[in-house]
Structures are given as structure tokens and as C-alpha cells.
Design a protein around this motif. Sequence first.
Motif, PDB file in Angstrom:
ATOM      1  N   PRO A   9       0.823  -1.189   0.015  1.00 16.55           N
ATOM      2  CA  PRO A   9      -0.043  -0.148   0.024  1.00 16.55           C
ATOM      3  C   PRO A   9       0.847   1.179  -0.036  1.00 16.55           C
ATOM      4  O   PRO A   9       1.987   1.412   0.412  1.00 16.55           O
ATOM      5  CB  PRO A   9      -0.877  -0.027   1.243  1.00 16.55           C
ATOM      6  N   ARG A  10       0.476   2.154  -0.681  1.00 15.46           N
ATOM      7  CA  ARG A  10       1.078   3.652  -0.511  1.00 15.46           C
ATOM      8  C   ARG A  10       1.126   4.372   0.727  1.00 15.46           C
ATOM      9  O   ARG A  10       0.033   4.314   1.498  1.00 15.46           O
ATOM     10  CB  ARG A  10       0.507   4.674  -1.492  1.00 15.46           C
ATOM     11  N   LEU A  11       2.203   4.445   1.264  1.00 14.63           N
ATOM     12  CA  LEU A  11       2.242   4.855   2.520  1.00 14.63           C
ATOM     13  C   LEU A  11       3.457   5.774   2.838  1.00 14.63           C
ATOM     14  O   LEU A  11       4.552   5.793   2.467  1.00 14.63           O
ATOM     15  CB  LEU A  11       2.687   3.621   3.549  1.00 14.63           C
ATOM     16  N   ASP A  12       2.959   7.067   3.434  1.00 15.32           N
ATOM     17  CA  ASP A  12       4.126   8.187   3.686  1.00 15.32           C
ATOM     18  C   ASP A  12       4.721   7.850   5.015  1.00 15.32           C
ATOM     19  O   ASP A  12       3.985   8.076   6.086  1.00 15.32           O
ATOM     20  CB  ASP A  12       3.196   9.688   3.564  1.00 15.32           C
ATOM     21  N   VAL A  13       5.648   7.361   5.056  1.00 21.37           N
ATOM     22  CA  VAL A  13       6.344   6.800   6.428  1.00 21.37           C
ATOM     23  C   VAL A  13       6.609   8.041   7.328  1.00 21.37           C
ATOM     24  O   VAL A  13       6.380   7.867   8.388  1.00 21.37           O
ATOM     25  CB  VAL A  13       7.665   5.861   6.111  1.00 21.37           C
ATOM     26  N   ALA A  14       7.343   8.907   7.029  1.00 21.50           N
ATOM     27  CA  ALA A  14       7.421  10.141   7.636  1.00 21.50           C
ATOM     28  C   ALA A  14       6.372  10.726   8.412  1.00 21.50           C
ATOM     29  O   ALA A  14       6.318  11.111   9.386  1.00 21.50           O
ATOM     30  CB  ALA A  14       8.436  11.229   6.812  1.00 21.50           C
ATOM     31  N   ALA A  15       5.321  10.623   7.390  1.00 20.48           N
ATOM     32  CA  ALA A  15       3.912  11.293   8.018  1.00 20.48           C
ATOM     33  C   ALA A  15       3.373  10.354   9.294  1.00 20.48           C
ATOM     34  O   ALA A  15       2.914  11.126  10.070  1.00 20.48           O
ATOM     35  CB  ALA A  15       3.078  11.564   6.852  1.00 20.48           C
ATOM     36  N   LEU A  16       3.354   9.328   8.953  1.00 18.21           N
ATOM     37  CA  LEU A  16       2.853   8.326   9.712  1.00 18.21           C
ATOM     38  C   LEU A  16       3.842   8.591  11.010  1.00 18.21           C
ATOM     39  O   LEU A  16       3.128   8.347  12.303  1.00 18.21           O
ATOM     40  CB  LEU A  16       2.805   6.941   9.230  1.00 18.21           C
ATOM     41  N   ASP A  17       4.992   8.246  10.916  1.00 14.93           N
ATOM     42  CA  ASP A  17       5.643   8.717  12.049  1.00 14.93           C
ATOM     43  C   ASP A  17       5.513   9.908  13.054  1.00 14.93           C
ATOM     44  O   ASP A  17       5.501   9.841  14.381  1.00 14.93           O
ATOM     45  CB  ASP A  17       7.440   8.443  11.777  1.00 14.93           C
ATOM     46  N   ASP A  18       5.444  10.808  12.291  1.00 18.87           N
ATOM     47  CA  ASP A  18       5.079  12.160  12.793  1.00 18.87           C
ATOM     48  C   ASP A  18       3.852  12.112  13.490  1.00 18.87           C
ATOM     49  O   ASP A  18       3.629  12.543  14.605  1.00 18.87           O
ATOM     50  CB  ASP A  18       5.123  13.254  11.762  1.00 18.87           C
ATOM     51  N   ARG A  19       2.742  11.501  12.960  1.00 17.65           N
ATOM     52  CA  ARG A  19       1.395  11.342  13.431  1.00 17.65           C
ATOM     53  C   ARG A  19       1.324  10.475  14.861  1.00 17.65           C
ATOM     54  O   ARG A  19       0.492  10.906  15.844  1.00 17.65           O
ATOM     55  CB  ARG A  19       0.388  10.663  12.530  1.00 17.65           C
ATOM     56  N   LEU A  20       2.278   9.400  14.801  1.00 19.90           N
ATOM     57  CA  LEU A  20       2.122   8.656  16.064  1.00 19.90           C
ATOM     58  C   LEU A  20       3.168   9.198  17.199  1.00 19.90           C
ATOM     59  O   LEU A  20       3.484   8.300  18.090  1.00 19.90           O
ATOM     60  CB  LEU A  20       2.610   7.424  15.602  1.00 19.90           C
ATOM     61  N   GLN A  21       3.752  10.436  17.237  1.00 24.93           N
ATOM     62  CA  GLN A  21       4.772  10.712  18.146  1.00 24.93           C
ATOM     63  C   GLN A  21       4.067  10.561  19.566  1.00 24.93           C
ATOM     64  O   GLN A  21       4.633  10.475  20.421  1.00 24.93           O
ATOM     65  CB  GLN A  21       5.203  12.009  17.659  1.00 24.93           C
ATOM     66  N   THR A  22       2.698  10.909  19.650  1.00 25.44           N
ATOM     67  CA  THR A  22       2.186  10.983  21.052  1.00 25.44           C
ATOM     68  C   THR A  22       1.429   9.696  21.286  1.00 25.44           C
ATOM     69  O   THR A  22       0.647   9.683  22.066  1.00 25.44           O
ATOM     70  CB  THR A  22       1.034  12.224  21.248  1.00 25.44           C
ATOM     71  N   ALA A  23       1.362   8.688  20.363  1.00 20.18           N
ATOM     72  CA  ALA A  23       0.809   7.712  20.361  1.00 20.18           C
ATOM     73  C   ALA A  23       1.112   6.629  21.459  1.00 20.18           C
ATOM     74  O   ALA A  23       2.283   6.640  21.535  1.00 20.18           O
ATOM     75  CB  ALA A  23       0.331   6.919  19.015  1.00 20.18           C
ATOM     76  N   THR A  24       0.328   5.657  21.910  1.00 21.65           N
ATOM     77  CA  THR A  24       0.649   4.792  22.906  1.00 21.65           C
ATOM     78  C   THR A  24       1.217   3.630  21.963  1.00 21.65           C
ATOM     79  O   THR A  24       0.880   3.357  20.887  1.00 21.65           O
ATOM     80  CB  THR A  24      -0.400   4.200  23.708  1.00 21.65           C
ATOM     81  N   PRO A  25       2.165   2.635  22.616  1.00 21.67           N
ATOM     82  CA  PRO A  25       2.529   1.448  21.922  1.00 21.67           C
ATOM     83  C   PRO A  25       1.374   0.626  21.493  1.00 21.67           C
ATOM     84  O   PRO A  25       1.295   0.243  20.229  1.00 21.67           O
ATOM     85  CB  PRO A  25       3.138   0.827  23.087  1.00 21.67           C
ATOM     86  N   VAL A  26       0.269   0.488  21.990  1.00 18.41           N
ATOM     87  CA  VAL A  26      -0.943  -0.063  21.553  1.00 18.41           C
ATOM     88  C   VAL A  26      -1.397   0.520  20.180  1.00 18.41           C
ATOM     89  O   VAL A  26      -1.956  -0.031  19.391  1.00 18.41           O
ATOM     90  CB  VAL A  26      -2.030  -0.333  22.448  1.00 18.41           C
ATOM     91  N   GLN A  27      -1.315   1.830  20.354  1.00 17.31           N
ATOM     92  CA  GLN A  27      -2.063   2.641  19.284  1.00 17.31           C
ATOM     93  C   GLN A  27      -0.965   2.589  17.873  1.00 17.31           C
ATOM     94  O   GLN A  27      -1.545   2.478  16.807  1.00 17.31           O
ATOM     95  CB  GLN A  27      -1.993   4.142  19.524  1.00 17.31           C
ATOM     96  N   ILE A  28       0.258   2.479  18.148  1.00 20.51           N
ATOM     97  CA  ILE A  28       1.055   2.180  16.841  1.00 20.51           C
ATOM     98  C   ILE A  28       1.114   0.786  16.662  1.00 20.51           C
ATOM     99  O   ILE A  28       0.889   0.804  15.320  1.00 20.51           O
ATOM    100  CB  ILE A  28       2.550   2.466  17.737  1.00 20.51           C
ATOM    101  N   ILE A  29       0.590  -0.217  17.127  1.00 20.92           N
ATOM    102  CA  ILE A  29       0.486  -1.586  16.892  1.00 20.92           C
ATOM    103  C   ILE A  29      -0.860  -1.577  16.053  1.00 20.92           C
ATOM    104  O   ILE A  29      -0.775  -2.025  15.110  1.00 20.92           O
ATOM    105  CB  ILE A  29       0.488  -2.448  18.037  1.00 20.92           C
ATOM    106  N   ALA A  30      -1.878  -0.945  16.414  1.00 21.32           N
ATOM    107  CA  ALA A  30      -2.848  -0.836  15.671  1.00 21.32           C
ATOM    108  C   ALA A  30      -3.053  -0.294  14.365  1.00 21.32           C
ATOM    109  O   ALA A  30      -3.313  -0.720  13.526  1.00 21.32           O
ATOM    110  CB  ALA A  30      -4.082  -0.195  16.594  1.00 21.32           C
ATOM    111  N   ALA A  31      -2.152   0.719  14.522  1.00 21.95           N
ATOM    112  CA  ALA A  31      -1.846   1.645  13.154  1.00 21.95           C
ATOM    113  C   ALA A  31      -1.204   0.686  12.201  1.00 21.95           C
ATOM    114  O   ALA A  31      -1.530   0.700  10.931  1.00 21.95           O
ATOM    115  CB  ALA A  31      -1.152   2.773  13.454  1.00 21.95           C
ATOM    116  N   GLY A  32      -0.198  -0.087  12.539  1.00 25.90           N
ATOM    117  CA  GLY A  32       0.546  -0.908  11.635  1.00 25.90           C
ATOM    118  C   GLY A  32      -0.214  -1.952  11.242  1.00 25.90           C
ATOM    119  O   GLY A  32      -0.266  -2.373   9.822  1.00 25.90           O
ATOM    120  N   LEU A  33      -1.271  -2.666  12.086  1.00 22.04           N
ATOM    121  CA  LEU A  33      -2.143  -3.658  11.621  1.00 22.04           C
ATOM    122  C   LEU A  33      -3.098  -3.363  10.639  1.00 22.04           C
ATOM    123  O   LEU A  33      -3.642  -4.037   9.786  1.00 22.04           O
ATOM    124  CB  LEU A  33      -2.808  -4.106  12.715  1.00 22.04           C
ATOM    125  N   ASP A  34      -3.397  -2.027  10.817  1.00 23.30           N
ATOM    126  CA  ASP A  34      -4.581  -1.213  10.078  1.00 23.30           C
ATOM    127  C   ASP A  34      -3.787  -0.825   8.489  1.00 23.30           C
ATOM    128  O   ASP A  34      -4.413  -1.194   7.755  1.00 23.30           O
ATOM    129  CB  ASP A  34      -5.015  -0.231  10.469  1.00 23.30           C
TER     130      ASP A  34
END
Length: 236
Positions: A9-34
Motif C-alpha cells: 500500500p502507498r504509505l507516507d512513512v515520515a508522515a505516519l511517524d510524525d502522526r504517531l509521536q504522541t501515540a501509545t505502543p498499542v496505538q502504534i501496533i493498531a496503526a501498523g495492523l491497519d
Amino acid sequence: MTALERSAPRLDVAALDDRLQTATPVQIIAAGLDAFAGRIATVSSFGTESAVLLHLIAQVDRSTPVLFLDTGHLFAETLAYRDALATHLGLTNVQTFLPDPAALAASDKDNGLWSDNPDACCALRKVEPLARALAPFGAWFNGRKRYQAQTRAAIALVEQDGERVKFNPLAAMGRDELVGYMDAHQLPRHPLEKHGFASIGCMPCTSRVKPGEDPRAGRWRGKAKTECGIHFGEGI
């Protein structure tokens, strides 16, 4: 362009990393699975801190593939811990990968490569098997933390890793936070941790860590080597 890159899938990795800076580990995992539904795995050594990431993943999806590399040089305690922890967490898709038998026979038939050329040994017993294990996937979770070593001090939460995307959900967690999490959730500990092993890899290349030392000081002690290569291998 590889087949994996064409199907990813097309994914802006830098943008996703920036968006997840305040995310919890569970939220990061959920974002990856999604982002990589059905195309993401976890790589685990089942070492001293592995229970945290695996517990978090089990909260989101216990069927997430967990890839484990049995190098043939692991402590018996690590193999037993893999089985016990997987059962404890209810993980349903733990997959074990071994070095290629033909390659072992050709390059390390006497099992002494770890002493003569540790980089070549890691390439044979870890890097190649992991590349094989990750072949079906477009992304992976791993348990690296910034506090572990200077070489890991600046790792991102999400990063491009060759043709794959790598998620580091625990990157910002410190040692005290990890211990607190394990205690709070009564997670089983690696049986060698109580004997002074802070970071556990292959038996010949792992030693106890002294008070005040870098947690990974016991890996390849006395050598310039600090990583096995799976986190900077070409195409992994």
C-alpha cells in the motif's frame, strides 16, 4: 520494482511517524495492523524484554504472526521461554525459522563460525533466515528501544527498511517503564535475567552485564560488533 513493492500500500512513512509521536505502543501496533492488514508480522527474540511487545500485540490481535529465529546456538532457556510465553499470552501464530541446512554445511559445518567470523555467522544464522521469514510481509514490528544503546538512541517509531516498513512501538520506553509494565501485568521473565543477563542472544556471544553497563554490553563482548545485522541488512 519488486513484487512486494508493487503490492504494497502507498504509505507516507515520515508522515505516519510524525502522526504517531504522541501515540501509545498499542496505538502504534493498531496503526501498523491497519495499514498493512494481513501483511505485517512481529519479529521476536523472546529475550528479557520481549514479553512487553508480545503482550501488547496480544491485546490487539493474538493471531498476528510472530517470527522467531532459532539460530542453533540459542540458550535452552530461550527456547523454553518461547513456548511458555506464547502459551501464557495465547499467541496463536508463532513461527520458528532455522538456518538453511545446505548453507550451514557449506559455511559452518564445525559450528565455529561464531568465533572465527561473527558477522558471517550472524548473516548465516539470522539475517538470511529473517529475510526468508519476512518474504510474504510488507512490514514488521520489533522491540528495539532507544535507551538500549547509543546505536539505537535515535530510532524512529516508524521507518522505511529497504522494501518494507518497520514499526518500533517501544522505542520511547525506558527500562523502568518496561519493568513496571512487566510487574503490573505479571509477565513471565526470561529465566536467565535473574542471573545477570540483560540482553540475550546466542549462547557463545552473550555474557552477563555488570552494574552500570549498557544493557547490550554483554553481546559480542570485546568485539567492535554491536548488532547482528537484521536491523540494517539490505532488503530486510
